[in-house]
Design a protein around this motif. Structure first.
Motif, PDB file in Angstrom:
ATOM      1  N   UNK A 199      38.188 -22.636  43.224  1.00 39.55           N
ATOM      2  CA  UNK A 199      38.969 -22.097  43.621  1.00 39.55           C
ATOM      3  C   UNK A 199      40.374 -22.121  42.819  1.00 39.55           C
ATOM      4  N   UNK A 200      40.543 -23.037  42.201  1.00 37.87           N
ATOM      5  CA  UNK A 200      41.703 -23.275  40.999  1.00 37.87           C
ATOM      6  C   UNK A 200      41.454 -22.579  39.961  1.00 37.87           C
ATOM      7  N   UNK A 201      39.767 -22.484  39.693  1.00 40.40           N
ATOM      8  CA  UNK A 201      39.556 -21.813  38.350  1.00 40.40           C
ATOM      9  C   UNK A 201      39.676 -20.365  38.496  1.00 40.40           C
ATOM     10  N   UNK A 202      39.387 -19.793  39.820  1.00 45.72           N
ATOM     11  CA  UNK A 202      39.059 -18.493  39.949  1.00 45.72           C
ATOM     12  C   UNK A 202      39.847 -17.548  40.900  1.00 45.72           C
ATOM     13  N   UNK A 203      40.963 -18.589  41.600  1.00 46.69           N
ATOM     14  CA  UNK A 203      41.717 -18.000  42.735  1.00 46.69           C
ATOM     15  C   UNK A 203      41.304 -17.217  43.683  1.00 46.69           C
ATOM     16  N   UNK A 204      39.910 -17.596  44.042  1.00 40.17           N
ATOM     17  CA  UNK A 204      39.093 -17.018  44.990  1.00 40.17           C
ATOM     18  C   UNK A 204      37.866 -17.820  45.422  1.00 40.17           C
ATOM     19  N   UNK A 205      37.600 -17.787  46.623  1.00 34.40           N
ATOM     20  CA  UNK A 205      36.563 -18.690  47.555  1.00 34.40           C
ATOM     21  C   UNK A 205      35.200 -18.132  47.198  1.00 34.40           C
ATOM     22  N   UNK A 220      34.839 -27.268  54.964  1.00 35.78           N
ATOM     23  CA  UNK A 220      36.076 -27.954  54.340  1.00 35.78           C
ATOM     24  C   UNK A 220      37.013 -27.023  54.315  1.00 35.78           C
ATOM     25  N   UNK A 221      37.023 -25.720  53.872  1.00 34.16           N
ATOM     26  CA  UNK A 221      37.825 -24.941  53.271  1.00 34.16           C
ATOM     27  C   UNK A 221      38.156 -23.804  54.206  1.00 34.16           C
ATOM     28  N   UNK A 222      37.719 -23.607  55.488  1.00 33.31           N
ATOM     29  CA  UNK A 222      37.802 -22.598  56.429  1.00 33.31           C
ATOM     30  C   UNK A 222      39.434 -22.623  56.689  1.00 33.31           C
ATOM     31  N   UNK A 223      40.162 -23.823  56.867  1.00 31.24           N
ATOM     32  CA  UNK A 223      41.416 -23.444  57.310  1.00 31.24           C
ATOM     33  C   UNK A 223      42.416 -22.989  55.970  1.00 31.24           C
ATOM     34  N   UNK A 262      42.117 -30.649  58.716  1.00 30.25           N
ATOM     35  CA  UNK A 262      43.126 -29.847  59.399  1.00 30.25           C
ATOM     36  C   UNK A 262      44.439 -29.938  58.774  1.00 30.25           C
ATOM     37  N   UNK A 263      44.794 -31.425  58.509  1.00 33.11           N
ATOM     38  CA  UNK A 263      46.074 -31.471  57.845  1.00 33.11           C
ATOM     39  C   UNK A 263      46.311 -31.425  56.420  1.00 33.11           C
ATOM     40  N   UNK A 264      44.883 -30.727  55.692  1.00 37.09           N
ATOM     41  CA  UNK A 264      44.859 -30.709  54.273  1.00 37.09           C
ATOM     42  C   UNK A 264      46.285 -29.754  53.819  1.00 37.09           C
ATOM     43  N   UNK A 265      46.479 -28.518  54.361  1.00 32.73           N
ATOM     44  CA  UNK A 265      47.287 -27.740  53.849  1.00 32.73           C
ATOM     45  C   UNK A 265      48.715 -28.494  53.963  1.00 32.73           C
ATOM     46  N   UNK A 266      49.138 -29.369  55.166  1.00 31.67           N
ATOM     47  CA  UNK A 266      50.388 -29.849  55.406  1.00 31.67           C
ATOM     48  C   UNK A 266      50.322 -30.932  54.240  1.00 31.67           C
ATOM     49  N   UNK A 267      49.357 -31.736  53.896  1.00 31.20           N
ATOM     50  CA  UNK A 267      49.497 -32.806  52.958  1.00 31.20           C
ATOM     51  C   UNK A 267      49.711 -32.385  51.781  1.00 31.20           C
ATOM     52  N   UNK A 268      49.150 -31.144  51.586  1.00 31.93           N
ATOM     53  CA  UNK A 268      49.326 -30.578  50.046  1.00 31.93           C
ATOM     54  C   UNK A 268      50.777 -30.105  49.733  1.00 31.93           C
ATOM     55  N   UNK A 300      30.647 -31.115  47.551  1.00 27.50           N
ATOM     56  CA  UNK A 300      30.982 -29.759  47.667  1.00 27.50           C
ATOM     57  C   UNK A 300      32.445 -29.459  48.176  1.00 27.50           C
ATOM     58  N   UNK A 301      33.198 -30.443  48.829  1.00 28.06           N
ATOM     59  CA  UNK A 301      34.558 -30.302  49.291  1.00 28.06           C
ATOM     60  C   UNK A 301      35.369 -29.940  48.139  1.00 28.06           C
ATOM     61  N   UNK A 302      35.190 -30.986  47.191  1.00 27.70           N
ATOM     62  CA  UNK A 302      35.991 -31.088  45.589  1.00 27.70           C
ATOM     63  C   UNK A 302      35.437 -29.806  45.075  1.00 27.70           C
TER      64      UNK A 302
END
Length: 409
Positions: free
Chosen positions: A371-377, A244-247, A39-45, A363-365
């Motif tokens: 995502x970083x490679x393609x810009x999409x999930x 991991x990535x739904x948020x 949940x805090x991943x975006x804030x930590x980023x 899988x989380x990493x």
């Protein structure tokens, strides 16, 4: 006249069900370790100024620590019981959240997540389930599944608490609050688990004798263990993509963190229902068939994320995903108890749970990297589906190998 049924400490007795309730509470509190970082991943980023893949490494570290904790503590439980490992878990979680809240960069944050938080959470999942399995014979499936629900109850409750806290506090203050809750809540519960498991249940070199008798796949214990490890890795690489990535996915779509946290809560809330149903199903048809059914359902649910990205549809697909996959992980523990030596339950359950956790970590990493490679999930969802197919293939092989063994017998 005294009978086994009159003994409150006999397997499936009154104390066993009380112990199950305490185990669920402990797992729910300890499960904060693997859900808070999601949940805090975006804030930590944003706080540390890193990209999505670097931010995701903190989750990977958490799951690596969680994996190591399951194996190491599982071996301790086989020898000494669950009481002291849970005490250590409470201390590690509290210290870990406090140190993570004080971290100055993504690597110190990730180390606190992995070494203390992840490892501390480990004692409250696989080892707790393995210890509890010795207290049940006839209802082992539902007991194991219910105990595993604590992990998902954590996923349903902690994201909501953290979302509420983030409304008025930063992520660091939220972590300090979680540290206090863990130490205050877990220590009294640990004191209720001081009684060791029945010695008769832990000393056997044979698999547990339950409703289906003593089962065999015709494979050596080592071969079956390796197959289960590979299956656990595959199912959880697939499982990690939405969990991991739904948020972050919802943030990218413009729906915001709150919507993503709601979907995560719905997803794991559905997983609670799924785990309970899988327990009843495992008591009826066995662990292998239950796991295979759940794995096929999870794969179908992953396909639904590809065409649907509207807000309402994502809520529905998240619920379907939760209802489909919750029974997978506890089924591994049931399979271990059905087919492998009872006295090695803690270690062997820990090894399989470790594989599922490593799958979540990888899988989380991997999803963040794709995502970083393609810009999409979208490609990340396809990657998860491919790993899920591997799991289905392995479990199908084990199922038919067991049937062939039964036919020969």
């Amino acid at each position: 006249m005294t009978s086994a049924h009159a003994d409150p400490y006999a397997p499936d007795g009154a104390y066993a069900w009380f112990r199950l309730a305490i185990s669920i509470l402990l797992s729910t509190l300890g499960g904060s370790g693997i859900w808070a970082v999601v949940v805090v991943l975006p804030a930590v980023q944003a706080d540390f100024g890193v990209d999505r893949a670097d931010a995701s490494i903190s989750y990977t570290f958490t799951m690596l620590g969680f994996a190591a904790g399951n194996v190491f503590v599982g071996r301790l439980v086989d020898r000494w019981g669950i009481f002291w490992p849970v005490i250590g878990s409470a201390a590690a979680l509290s210290a870990g959240f406090a140190l993570a809240g004080l971290s100055s960069g993504i690597w110190t944050f990730s180390l606190a997540q992995g070494v203390l938080i992840g490892a501390g959470t480990g004692a409250t999942f696989g080892p707790l389930i393995a210890d509890l399995s010795h207290w049940f014979n006839k209802r082992r499936g539902i007991a194991v599944a219910a105990a595993a629900c604590g992990n998902y109850l954590a996923g349903a409750l902690w994201p909501s608490f953290i979302k509420w806290s983030l409304g008025s506090n930063d992520w660091r203050t939220t972590y300090f609050m979680i540290a206090a809750i863990c130490i205050v809540g877990m220590l009294p519960l640990a004191l209720m688990l001081r009684r060791p498991a029945p010695e008769s249940a832990k000393s056997s070199d044979m698999p547990a004798s339950g409703k289906f008798g003593t089962l065999s796949t015709g494979l050596s214990p080592r071969a079956l263990q390796i197959l289960l490890i590979c299956a656990g890795l595959g199912c959880c690489v697939a499982m990690s993509m939405p969990q991991v990535h739904i948020v972050s996915y919802c943030v990218d779509l413009g729906y915001g963190v709150a919507r993503g946290a709601d979907m995560l809560a719905i997803m794991v809330g559905g997983g609670v229902v799924s785990r309970l149903l899988s327990g009843f199903l495992a008591d009826a048809i066995g662990g292998v068939k239950t796991l295979l059914i759940s794995s096929v359902a999870q794969c179908l649910a992953l396909f639904l994320f590809l065409p649907f990205d509207g807000l309402a549809s994502l809520y529905l697909v998240s619920l379907i995903f939760g209802l489909s996959q919750g029974g997978i992980v506890p089924s591994y523990a049931i399979i271990v108890r059905e087919y492998l030596p009872a006295r090695e339950a803690g270690q062997r359950v820990g090894l399989v749970i470790m594989a599922t956790i490593l799958g979540m970590a990888l899988g989380g990493w991997m999803s963040g990297w794709i995502y970083d490679l393609t810009g999409s999930y979208q490609a990340a969802f396809l990657n998860g589906i491919a790993w899920n197919v591997m799991n289905i293939s392995i479990m199908t092989f084990i199922l038919f190998k067991g049937r062939a063994r039964t036919a020969v017998a």
